[in-house]
Motif scaffolding. Structure first.
Motif, mmCIF file in Angstrom:
data_model
loop_
_atom_site.group_PDB
_atom_site.id
_atom_site.type_symbol
_atom_site.label_atom_id
_atom_site.label_comp_id
_atom_site.label_asym_id
_atom_site.label_seq_id
_atom_site.Cartn_x
_atom_site.Cartn_y
_atom_site.Cartn_z
ATOM 1 N N ALA A 206 -7.902 3.303 5.027
ATOM 2 C CA ALA A 206 -8.377 4.181 3.952
ATOM 3 C C ALA A 206 -7.222 4.906 2.880
ATOM 4 O O ALA A 206 -7.312 4.844 1.794
ATOM 5 C CB ALA A 206 -9.410 5.205 4.221
ATOM 6 N N ASN B 132 -4.034 3.911 3.064
ATOM 7 C CA ASN B 132 -3.074 2.993 2.638
ATOM 8 C C ASN B 132 -3.642 2.515 1.613
ATOM 9 O O ASN B 132 -3.003 1.861 0.273
ATOM 10 C CB ASN B 132 -2.822 1.838 3.640
ATOM 11 C CG ASN B 132 -1.501 1.205 3.222
ATOM 12 O OD1 ASN B 132 -0.530 1.800 2.897
ATOM 13 N ND2 ASN B 132 -1.936 -0.291 3.158
ATOM 14 N N ARG B 133 -4.999 2.123 1.198
ATOM 15 C CA ARG B 133 -5.829 1.584 0.087
ATOM 16 C C ARG B 133 -5.630 0.050 0.000
ATOM 17 O O ARG B 133 -6.860 -0.454 0.196
ATOM 18 C CB ARG B 133 -5.426 2.217 -1.036
ATOM 19 C CG ARG B 133 -5.679 3.596 -1.290
ATOM 20 C CD ARG B 133 -5.651 4.187 -2.873
ATOM 21 N NE ARG B 133 -4.380 4.252 -3.275
ATOM 22 C CZ ARG B 133 -4.014 4.599 -4.235
ATOM 23 N NH1 ARG B 133 -4.988 5.147 -5.263
ATOM 24 N NH2 ARG B 133 -2.839 4.880 -4.669
ATOM 25 N N ASP C 211 -12.792 -5.516 2.538
ATOM 26 C CA ASP C 211 -13.472 -5.676 1.256
ATOM 27 C C ASP C 211 -14.775 -6.648 1.361
ATOM 28 O O ASP C 211 -14.924 -6.945 2.473
ATOM 29 C CB ASP C 211 -12.530 -6.219 0.031
ATOM 30 C CG ASP C 211 -11.910 -7.338 0.417
ATOM 31 O OD1 ASP C 211 -12.221 -8.059 1.097
ATOM 32 O OD2 ASP C 211 -10.966 -7.611 -0.345
ATOM 33 N N ALA D 153 -7.420 -2.406 3.393
ATOM 34 C CA ALA D 153 -8.707 -1.890 4.094
ATOM 35 C C ALA D 153 -9.701 -3.359 3.611
ATOM 36 O O ALA D 153 -9.664 -4.111 2.872
ATOM 37 C CB ALA D 153 -9.200 -0.970 3.022
ATOM 38 N N GLY E 87 0.900 -1.056 -0.040
ATOM 39 C CA GLY E 87 0.126 -0.028 0.125
ATOM 40 C C GLY E 87 0.857 1.158 0.098
ATOM 41 O O GLY E 87 2.012 1.213 0.207
ATOM 42 N N ASP E 88 0.193 2.375 -0.288
ATOM 43 C CA ASP E 88 0.697 3.741 -0.268
ATOM 44 C C ASP E 88 1.662 3.922 0.960
ATOM 45 O O ASP E 88 2.953 4.483 0.803
ATOM 46 C CB ASP E 88 -0.067 4.816 -0.714
ATOM 47 C CG ASP E 88 -0.862 4.524 -2.095
ATOM 48 O OD1 ASP E 88 -0.337 3.730 -2.751
ATOM 49 O OD2 ASP E 88 -1.744 5.333 -2.202
#
Length: 427
Positions: free
Chosen positions: A419, A421-422, A427, A425, A293-294
């Protein structure tokens, strides 16, 4: 659309939260009493471990090829996380339509956010085919909006500890009594290990109404095995792998779920089912490593999140932190609400930490100011603390440092990070 209707329900909230089922009964009657048309219910209350138990039960039903609805709270990123219909997250559009139906039935009358959203979930569950319905209480039990099912197949009480004293009472006896009111006459009451005064209160209520106790250490037992654990009750024993959720407390939560599924009679719980289900358990935000993730890419180090926010959750986290600290430094980004007990939380975790960075949690209803939380850290005896304007600033200060980094103390904080880091999260 979904955000708009949720906001409208927020504006209908009582000025003071008064725990009561009167509003819920009125609203359900106006909706045609969907609680009377649910699939067989397993109802879960407690202080810590409710969500983990429901997640494990969900995995058990899925592994058995059976459909199970699940209602949990709070959500981390999307509101839909609270309502799984036959194991799947609904679309925001479908949820908005359900909530608008509830809104029309409510006709502008006072209602709490949780009552309205619980009614919408029950409406969805009554309409969709499934073999089970897993309900997690929001707060307490006696007057909780989920406590409207006349006869569940099993009631489950996870570990009870101090939390929400302003609503549930200032002693474990009072808190346990409130939560024990999900028990029903003649229905198995599957009970985790409890402090003595909490167990005594639960048993008093169970005896008074004729519930059937299944107590950890009496009617059922856990034993360690080379590869996991076994759990046994009268005439039944299952060997299970180590849970994928980390921490010794997660063995207790997994075992509780296995016993609950067995006691309910809704599943044949076997070694094969446990082996298939436990590796599939997913409960984001509870001692979860963010593997991609980011934010992880920017940090350049091992990054974990945990939404535990009370002293008993910290006590469960402490052995993991101790093991990590034996391998290298551990730093903490801490955000909490003013309704929580930072001194109690820090007493368990602070001895295992190199540095603590305090942050406000923007999405929380009552966030601690970072400076005030830093003062609480110092009062707990930990001198290496820095207050930051936000968690992004705290992460930037931790970039490239050695060892593990944990962000913890609030599910709201964890939700904000997941949220952003995307990846990782729900699903």
């Amino acid at each position: 659309m979904l955000d708009a209707v949720l906001d409208r329900f927020t504006r209908l909230h009582p000025r003071v939260i008064d725990l009561s089922l009167a509003r819920m009964w009125r609203l359900l009657a106006d909706l045609g009493n969907p609680q009377q048309a649910l699939p067989p219910v397993i109802h879960v209350a407690g202080t810590n471990g409710k969500g983990s138990a429901v997640a494990t039960l969900s995995a058990l039903f899925a592994a058995a090829g059976r459909r199970a609805h699940a209602y949990t709270s709070p959500h981390l990123v999307r509101f839909a996380e609270r309502v799984r219909i036959a194991g799947a997250l609904p679309s925001d559009e479908a949820l908005a339509a359900l909530l608008e139906e509830v809104e029309a039935a409510n006709a502008g009358q006072t209602i709490t956010f949780f009552e309205a959203t619980t009614a919408a979930a029950l409406l969805a569950f009554a309409r969709a085919p499934a073999e089970a319905c897993l309900l997690e209480t929001g707060l307490g039990g006696r007057l909780d909006a989920t406590n409207v099912v006349a006869r569940p197949r099993a009631a489950v009480l996870t570990a009870i500890a101090y939390d929400h004293q302003d609503f549930l009472g200032n002693t474990l006896t009072e808190i346990a009594t409130e939560k024990a009111h999900i028990l029903r006459p003649g229905v198995p009451a599957v009970i985790a290990a409890q402090p003595p005064e909490a167990m005594a209160a639960i048993l008093r209520h169970a005896e008074a109404i004729g519930a059937v106790p299944w107590r950890r250490g009496v009617e059922w037992e856990i034993a360690e095995t080379p590869d996991g654990f076994s759990v046994a009750a009268a005439g039944w024993r299952v060997t299970a792998p180590q849970p994928v959720l980390l921490g010794p407390h997660q063995v207790e939560n997994a075992a509780l779920a296995l016993v609950a599924a067995h006691a309910s009679g809704l599943l044949a719980v076997t070694d094969a089912l446990a082996a298939a289900a436990l590796p599939r358990v997913s409960w984001p935000g509870r001692l979860q490593r963010l593997g991609a993730g980011d934010l992880v890419a920017e940090l350049g180090r091992e990054f974990w999140v945990d939404g535990g926010h009370n002293p008993s959750a910290a006590a469960a986290l402490a052995p993991v932190l101790a093991a990590w600290a034996a391998e290298g430094p551990v730093d903490l980004v801490l955000g909490m609400q003013t309704t929580k007990d930072p001194a109690g939380y820090l007493a368990a975790v602070a001895p295992h930490l190199r540095a603590i960075r305090t942050v406000p949690v923007e999405s929380a209803p009552a966030p601690f100011a970072a400076a005030a939380l830093a003062d609480a850290v110092r009062a707990a005896g930990h001198g290496n603390v820095t207050a930051h304007a936000g968690w992004r600033d705290a992460l930037a200060a931790e970039r490239g440092e050695a060892g593990r980094l944990l962000a913890a103390g609030s599910l709201y904080l964890v939700g904000e990070i997941l949220a952003a880091n995307r990846i990782g999260a729900p699903d």
